[in-house]
Scaffold this motif. Structure first.
Motif: not given
Length: 546
Positions: A260-279
């Motif tokens: 994740l740190a090396r990616a320059d673009l993250i397509l964040n699909v279906g992110h739900d704020v109730v989950e712990k942040p994935p990044f």
């Protein structure tokens, strides 16, 4: 007709198959109406079990799961399932009873304001004050429970209202289509994808929908862009393939976070704020495209540069149709990180020590289950190991709760899963602490003749908290307890009980239980002593070295 009859007819019109719960005196009119209906009552041994079953039914089917309780203590016992469904985006309706509201026979005996109690943890809560109001209240409750983002709703039916006469007609469901993303947002996202050097997909809970899974598979097949899952996004895409990079089970410093740190673009699909942040987003870091039904909830670690808001499946389809695969995309580092993760994971997967290590346990469960088998997890430290190490092949085949993260849901969820999918193998994995919170539902499983396998990971302690306690360098205190003889306990309900005495016995025992159509319980001693070193030290050091 009697208002309780109209209530049941309204539920039948909404397609309700089951009502899970425990009736009380104030529900008897409704119970009599239910007896004469096509809806089946699933009597449970605790309202909490009923709520978890209804929520899981909603999670698996997309239809509203329904549970029932009486007033007062029955209603308060549904508070945890209400929060479970609301935070986990599971469509669920709770129906609770109440004393007569037009007259009072018993003062305020058992009376609490259940409607106000449910207000902070539901999408909708209402008391029915007239039989004529039943059709509109039921229709509104189902509409709100089902629409994105799904969740919990509550209806209180007082005893005297249930008994009164009404001639109100039912209200049929309207035809509705979700809005789709605006074309300028799609065009902007396509441009960002094509200009990126190392894009990556992160698939969250909101993407766990049937059509979205199909569109994501087509998108990944066309583009070859690798994907990462959150805990509640597991199985949206088959995690056995080479494009799966891993799961964000830990908050940071895992192998996957290097990718994740090396990616320059993250397509964040279906992110739900109730989950712990994935990044965690940082100024100057990777750009993020938020693809969801709703706009982003911005906070210090999440502030996406572009939002594609609308039906997720349609958004992914539009992106897939328009994007052009780029020859300059570079995924070599992602593959290197994933290879390092697999190397580390496999080091302990074949370890024969006993009590069993969680890494070996997860591997043996996966090996014993068919690809479409379902595992329902209670809440404990083993959840992290399943999220990291268990490759899910189908949506909702690994049911875990990374929202409310409550103990006690694993066993009831397994019963609901088996009712929805009677042809599929179902295993509940519970810690000894979580199992004992709703262990009485073993009787429900036996009475319903459900073929489920319950595995208890026994460490005679609240293991998750002990891990955190050790990580904070506190002394071991206040978290150890005793347990019953789980084999005898299972047998007392009419189930079959087994005890594993060596690690190599586990997988054959699971396979045998999956072949024998009965309720089985397997007592498995587990060794969590390496958790602190592995999760907090070794993984951090090994991933940092890449």
């Amino acid at each position: 007709m009697k208002a309780s009859d109209l209530m049941i007819k309204a539920l039948e019109a909404e397609g309700v198959e089951y009502i899970f719960g425990i009736p009380g005196e104030e529900n008897l009119d409704l119970l009599e109406s239910l007896r004469q209906s096509s809806i089946k009552l699933i009597l449970t041994r605790h309202e909490q079990g009923a709520g978890f079953m209804a929520a899981t039914y909603g999670r698996l089917t997309g239809k509203v799961g329904v549970c029932l309780s009486t007033l007062g203590p029955g209603a308060t016992n549904l508070v945890t399932p209400a929060a479970y469904a609301q935070l986990g985006a599971m469509p669920m309706l709770m129906i609770t009873g109440q004393k007569p509201i037009k007259t009072s026979k018993q003062g305020r005996f058992q009376v609490i304001d259940a409607v106000d109690m449910m207000r902070p943890i539901t999408k909708f809560t209402a008391q029915i004050v007239s039989g004529d109001r039943i059709p509109s209240v039921v229709r509104e409750a189902f509409r709100l429970a089902s629409e994105e983002r799904p969740g919990a709703v509550h209806i209180e039916l007082p005893e005297d209202i249930a008994a009164e006469e009404t001639s109100a007609p039912l209200i049929p469901a309207s035809t509705v289509r979700r809005p789709i993303a605006e074309y300028k947002a799609i065009n902007a996202a396509v441009a960002m994808i094509e200009q990126a050097k190392s894009p990556v997909l992160v698939i969250g809970a909101g993407a766990n929908r049937k059509l979205t899974c199909k569109m994501l598979r087509e998108f990944v097949d066309k583009t070859g862009i690798p994907f990462i899952t959150t805990q509640m996004g597991k199985g949206v895409l088959d995690e056995h393939g080479e494009l799966f990079l891993g799961n964000t089970a830990l908050s940071d410093n895992d192998f996957i976070h290097r990718a994740l740190a090396r990616a320059d673009l993250i397509l964040n699909v279906g992110h739900d704020v109730v989950e712990k942040p994935p990044f965690f987003m940082r100024p100057g870091g990777a750009k993020v495209v938020h693809i969801n039904f709703q706009s982003a909830a911005v906070d210090p670690v999440y502030f996406p540069q572009l939002e594609v808001v609308g039906d997720i499946a349609n958004s992914i389809w539009q992106l897939k149709e328009q994007v052009t695969v780029q020859s300059l995309w570079d995924f070599d580092f992602f593959r290197e990180v994933h290879a390092a993760y697999l190397t580390h994971r496999r080091e302990l997967e074949d370890d024969d020590r006993f009590p069993i290590l969680p890494e070996r346990f997860v591997k043996d469960v996966r090996g014993a289950l068919p690809r479409d088998g379902i595992v329902t997890l209670d809440n404990g430290v083993y959840k992290i190991w399943f999220a990291r190490n268990y490759p899910a092949a189908f949506p909702n085949s690994l049911l875990l709760d990374n929202a409310l993260a409550t103990m006690g849901a694993g066993l009831p969820s397994a019963l609901a899963a088996k009712m929805v999918y009677p042809e599929r193998a179902v295993i509940a994995v519970c810690g000894d602490g979580g199992f004992m919170m709703n262990s009485q539902e073993m009787e429900t499983a036996v009475r319903l003749k459900l073929h489920v396998v319950v595995i208890i990971l026994r460490d005679d302690a609240y293991g998750m908290i002990k891990w955190k306690q050790a990580n904070m360098q506190f002394a071991n205190y206040g978290l150890d307890y005793g347990n019953p003889d789980f084999v005898a306990y299972a047998e007392s309900y009419g189930a079959k009980g087994w005890r594993v005495g060596a690690t190599e016995e586990l997988q054959p025992r699971i396979r045998a239980c999956l072949e024998d159509p009965a309720v089985h319980l397997i007592d498995v001693p587990v060794d969590y002593s390496l958790n602190d070193q592995t999760l907090n030290v070794t993984i951090r050091e090994r991933s940092k070295a890449i």
